[in-house]
Design a protein around this motif. Structure first.
Motif, short mmCIF file in Angstrom:
data_model
loop_
_atom_site.label_atom_id
_atom_site.label_comp_id
_atom_site.label_asym_id
_atom_site.label_seq_id
_atom_site.Cartn_x
_atom_site.Cartn_y
_atom_site.Cartn_z
N LEU A 139 0.83 -1.20 0.00
CA LEU A 139 0.00 0.00 0.00
C LEU A 139 0.87 1.25 0.00
O LEU A 139 0.61 2.20 -0.75
CB LEU A 139 -0.94 0.01 1.21
N VAL A 140 1.91 1.26 0.82
CA VAL A 140 2.80 2.41 0.89
C VAL A 140 3.53 2.61 -0.44
O VAL A 140 3.67 3.73 -0.93
CB VAL A 140 3.80 2.26 2.06
N THR A 141 3.97 1.51 -1.05
CA THR A 141 4.63 1.60 -2.35
C THR A 141 3.68 2.17 -3.40
O THR A 141 4.05 3.07 -4.17
CB THR A 141 5.15 0.22 -2.80
N ALA A 142 2.46 1.68 -3.43
CA ALA A 142 1.47 2.19 -4.38
C ALA A 142 1.17 3.66 -4.13
O ALA A 142 1.08 4.45 -5.06
CB ALA A 142 0.19 1.36 -4.30
N ALA A 143 1.04 4.03 -2.86
CA ALA A 143 0.76 5.43 -2.52
C ALA A 143 1.93 6.32 -2.91
O ALA A 143 1.73 7.45 -3.37
CB ALA A 143 0.48 5.55 -1.02
N THR A 144 3.13 5.84 -2.78
CA THR A 144 4.31 6.60 -3.18
C THR A 144 4.32 6.83 -4.68
O THR A 144 4.54 7.95 -5.15
CB THR A 144 5.59 5.88 -2.74
N LEU A 145 4.05 5.79 -5.44
CA LEU A 145 4.05 5.90 -6.90
C LEU A 145 2.94 6.83 -7.40
O LEU A 145 3.18 7.74 -8.20
CB LEU A 145 3.90 4.53 -7.54
N VAL A 146 1.73 6.60 -6.94
CA VAL A 146 0.60 7.43 -7.37
C VAL A 146 0.77 8.85 -6.85
O VAL A 146 0.49 9.82 -7.54
CB VAL A 146 -0.75 6.82 -6.91
N GLY A 147 1.26 8.97 -5.62
CA GLY A 147 1.46 10.29 -5.02
C GLY A 147 2.44 11.14 -5.81
O GLY A 147 2.25 12.35 -5.96
N LYS A 148 3.51 10.52 -6.32
CA LYS A 148 4.46 11.28 -7.14
C LYS A 148 3.78 11.85 -8.37
O LYS A 148 4.00 13.00 -8.74
CB LYS A 148 5.63 10.38 -7.54
N PHE A 149 2.95 11.05 -9.00
CA PHE A 149 2.22 11.49 -10.19
C PHE A 149 1.25 12.62 -9.85
O PHE A 149 1.10 13.57 -10.61
CB PHE A 149 1.46 10.30 -10.80
N LYS A 150 0.61 12.52 -8.69
CA LYS A 150 -0.39 13.51 -8.28
C LYS A 150 0.21 14.65 -7.46
O LYS A 150 -0.52 15.50 -6.96
CB LYS A 150 -1.48 12.83 -7.45
N LYS A 151 1.54 14.63 -7.29
CA LYS A 151 2.25 15.67 -6.51
C LYS A 151 1.82 15.65 -5.04
O LYS A 151 1.61 16.69 -4.43
CB LYS A 151 2.02 17.06 -7.10
N ARG A 152 1.68 14.43 -4.50
CA ARG A 152 1.33 14.26 -3.08
C ARG A 152 2.37 13.35 -2.43
O ARG A 152 2.93 12.49 -3.08
CB ARG A 152 -0.02 13.57 -2.92
N SER A 153 2.55 13.53 -1.13
CA SER A 153 3.36 12.58 -0.38
C SER A 153 2.59 11.26 -0.27
O SER A 153 1.37 11.23 -0.51
CB SER A 153 3.66 13.12 1.01
N ALA A 154 3.28 10.21 0.11
CA ALA A 154 2.60 8.92 0.29
C ALA A 154 1.51 9.05 1.36
O ALA A 154 0.40 8.54 1.20
CB ALA A 154 3.60 7.83 0.68
N ALA A 155 1.80 9.77 2.43
CA ALA A 155 0.82 9.95 3.50
C ALA A 155 -0.41 10.70 2.99
O ALA A 155 -1.55 10.33 3.29
CB ALA A 155 1.44 10.70 4.67
#
Length: 73
Positions: free
Chosen positions: A12-28
């Motif tokens: 989940l953290v890995t997915a959030a990191t990847l998607v977050g980078k695209f959306k300009k968000r931190s993983a949190a």
């Protein structure tokens, strides 16, 4: 709002990191977004997920002062 550390699955953290980078968000922040999206979707099962995403995006724009009041006529 207070914050507390949580244990989250590594995938989940890995997915959030990847998607977050695209959306300009931190993983949190990405996890927070997914939780908000899921909460609204659970409370409103008849709404399409894309409609819910648009609502959340508009609310964030409002909070940041990026919108102006629409005046009829």
């Amino acid at each position: 709002m207070s914050s507390r550390p949580l244990r989250l699955d590594g995938e989940l953290v890995t997915a959030a990191t990847l998607v977050g980078k695209f959306k300009k968000r931190s993983a949190a922040k990405q996890v927070e977004y997914w939780v908000s999206l899921g909460k609204v979707a659970k409370e409103n099962p008849d709404l399409p997920i894309t409609f819910i995403e648009d609502i959340l995006e508009a609310e964030e724009e409002r909070k940041q002062g990026l919108v102006s009041e629409y005046r009829f006529g």
